[in-house]
Structures are given as structure tokens and as C-alpha cells.
Write a protein that holds these residues in place. Sequence first.
Motif, PDB file in Angstrom:
ATOM      1  N   PHE A  51      43.655   5.354 -34.836  1.00 61.15           N
ATOM      2  CA  PHE A  51      44.113   4.143 -34.576  1.00 61.15           C
ATOM      3  C   PHE A  51      45.557   4.277 -34.488  1.00 61.15           C
ATOM      4  CE2 PHE A  51      40.329   2.443 -36.916  1.00 61.15           C
ATOM      5  CZ  PHE A  51      39.984   1.512 -35.778  1.00 61.15           C
ATOM      6  N   ILE A  52      46.410   4.911 -34.717  1.00 58.23           N
ATOM      7  CA  ILE A  52      47.735   5.305 -34.464  1.00 58.23           C
ATOM      8  C   ILE A  52      48.040   5.825 -33.374  1.00 58.23           C
ATOM      9  CG2 ILE A  52      49.895   6.432 -35.293  1.00 58.23           C
ATOM     10  CD1 ILE A  52      49.074   6.213 -38.037  1.00 58.23           C
ATOM     11  N   ILE A  88      41.729   3.286 -27.092  1.00 55.91           N
ATOM     12  CA  ILE A  88      42.108   2.033 -26.378  1.00 55.91           C
ATOM     13  C   ILE A  88      41.200   2.350 -24.753  1.00 55.91           C
ATOM     14  CG2 ILE A  88      43.843   0.849 -24.794  1.00 55.91           C
ATOM     15  CD1 ILE A  88      45.712   1.685 -27.390  1.00 55.91           C
ATOM     16  N   GLY A  89      40.442   1.120 -24.528  1.00 55.81           N
ATOM     17  CA  GLY A  89      40.039   1.409 -23.161  1.00 55.81           C
ATOM     18  C   GLY A  89      38.343   1.632 -23.249  1.00 55.81           C
ATOM     19  N   LEU A  90      38.215   2.323 -24.359  1.00 58.94           N
ATOM     20  CA  LEU A  90      36.753   2.784 -24.560  1.00 58.94           C
ATOM     21  C   LEU A  90      35.869   1.804 -25.384  1.00 58.94           C
ATOM     22  CD1 LEU A  90      37.777   6.452 -25.806  1.00 58.94           C
ATOM     23  CD2 LEU A  90      37.332   6.009 -23.610  1.00 58.94           C
ATOM     24  N   ASP A  91      34.633   2.092 -25.019  1.00 57.22           N
ATOM     25  CA  ASP A  91      33.406   1.204 -25.407  1.00 57.22           C
ATOM     26  C   ASP A  91      33.328   1.565 -27.057  1.00 57.22           C
ATOM     27  OD1 ASP A  91      31.739   3.254 -25.629  1.00 57.22           O
ATOM     28  OD2 ASP A  91      30.827   2.941 -23.605  1.00 57.22           O
ATOM     29  N   GLU A  93      34.831   9.496 -30.433  1.00 51.25           N
ATOM     30  CA  GLU A  93      36.365  10.342 -30.682  1.00 51.25           C
ATOM     31  C   GLU A  93      36.766  10.166 -32.272  1.00 51.25           C
ATOM     32  OE1 GLU A  93      38.672  11.258 -28.596  1.00 51.25           O
ATOM     33  OE2 GLU A  93      36.962  11.187 -26.955  1.00 51.25           O
ATOM     34  N   LEU A  94      36.332   9.219 -32.771  1.00 51.03           N
ATOM     35  CA  LEU A  94      36.679   9.127 -34.462  1.00 51.03           C
ATOM     36  C   LEU A  94      36.016  10.376 -35.010  1.00 51.03           C
ATOM     37  CD1 LEU A  94      37.914   7.641 -36.810  1.00 51.03           C
ATOM     38  CD2 LEU A  94      36.192   6.069 -36.817  1.00 51.03           C
TER      39      LEU A  94
END
Length: 231
Positions: free
Chosen positions: A116-117, A122-125, A132-133
Amino acid sequence: MSMNIFRLCGDMSHVFSILVLLLRLRVAKNAAGISLRTHELFLLVFLTRYTDLFTTYYGIYNSVMKVLYIASTAGIVYAIRCQEPICSTYDKAQDTFRHFEFAVLPCAVLAVLTHFISGEGIGLDLFRNFQELAWVFSIYLEAVAILPQLIVLQRFREVENLTGNYIFFMGAYRALYIVNWVYRAYYEVGYRHHYVVYFCGVLQTALYVDFFYYYVMSKRKGGRFSLPTQA
């Protein structure tokens, strides 16, 4: 995803380390000195890192290696947990590192904060955000996954030859991958420096330093490989 000599050598070192451990389990038919918890952590690393296995095709080499890492690590976990006579020789009393509380949970928290930082999602579904996480989580977790194994070896002190070779090549794999990442950042178009990956790679390699020293000394002297007692 391009190939270079550092990545190839790192992959081969990783594959060789797994093959050595599978050979050790098959030949010795015992799990003495082996940490089940380390391999449970590595299995979780691969399952969370390779969530793209069925969604994105990077090439046959990439796909085969991903399947190999997951299947072989799952096989190691199964053998130590369930396969006789191997599972009867696993010493749970020596493998006591609380890997969920002190590895999985902290790495999950770090991954969420980093994700998140950094704003990577951002911009991904929703699914791509999850991927990514999960990938960031796997990077953090792999950095500390070897800890239970190193603790077990410290308690056993005497390190069986194939076990020592397995851990040496695991450490060499990560050291080679650090060079691979830096090389790609400078020479591969579109690939950028990823300092979280660098930090975790250096941390993971640093955990092996003490082991590397005693491993090389034992090979140099030709004697049995043993770790010093704790003060």
C-alpha cells in the motif's frame, strides 16, 4: 523474461539443492537434521509467488521451473510428514521454531504495508492486486524461510554430508540471484531496481554466511562437518 548466466547458474544451483535433499531422503530414509518447518515455509513461498502460473505464460522454461519448485517442495513436505520410515525419524523436538508467529505473520504484515505504501496496486483489478501482494509476501518470507533449518543444524551440530551440500547450494542460489537482479536492472530493457528484493536477498544470503564458513573449512580440511556449540 530474459535469461543470463547468473540467473541460469542460480536456477541450476536451486534445482541441484532440491535434488540433493530428495536423494538424501531417498538414500538415508530418515529426516534427521532436516527441518519440516523450513520446507513448509518454502512451499508457501512458491505457492504465493507463482500465482501467475495459469494466467500468464512467460515461456516453457519459466513454467517448468515453477512446477518443479512447487512439486518437489510439496514432495519433501509429504515425505517428512507422512512417508515411512522417513516421518518416524523426523525429530519434532528439535524443529521448534514458531514459523507461523515469527515468519508468516510478520511477513504478511510487511507485505501489506509495502504494497500500500509503494502504490504498486494502483490501477490494477482485485486479482492483480492480490497477485502483487502475494508476490511481495513471498519475497519477505523466502528471506527468513531457512531459519528453522539453521536452528535445527545448530542443535544437531553434526551435519550430514548431503544435508550440508543441500544448504550450501540453496545459499549459492540466492547469492547468484542478487547478481542476476542487478545485472537485469542495468542491461534488460524495462527491468528496474527493486530495493525490497535487494534487501531481502542480501538478508537471506547473510543468514548463510556462518554456515558457508564452516562448510568451506570442513571441505578444506576433509573432516566431518560440524557446527560450533552455542555459548
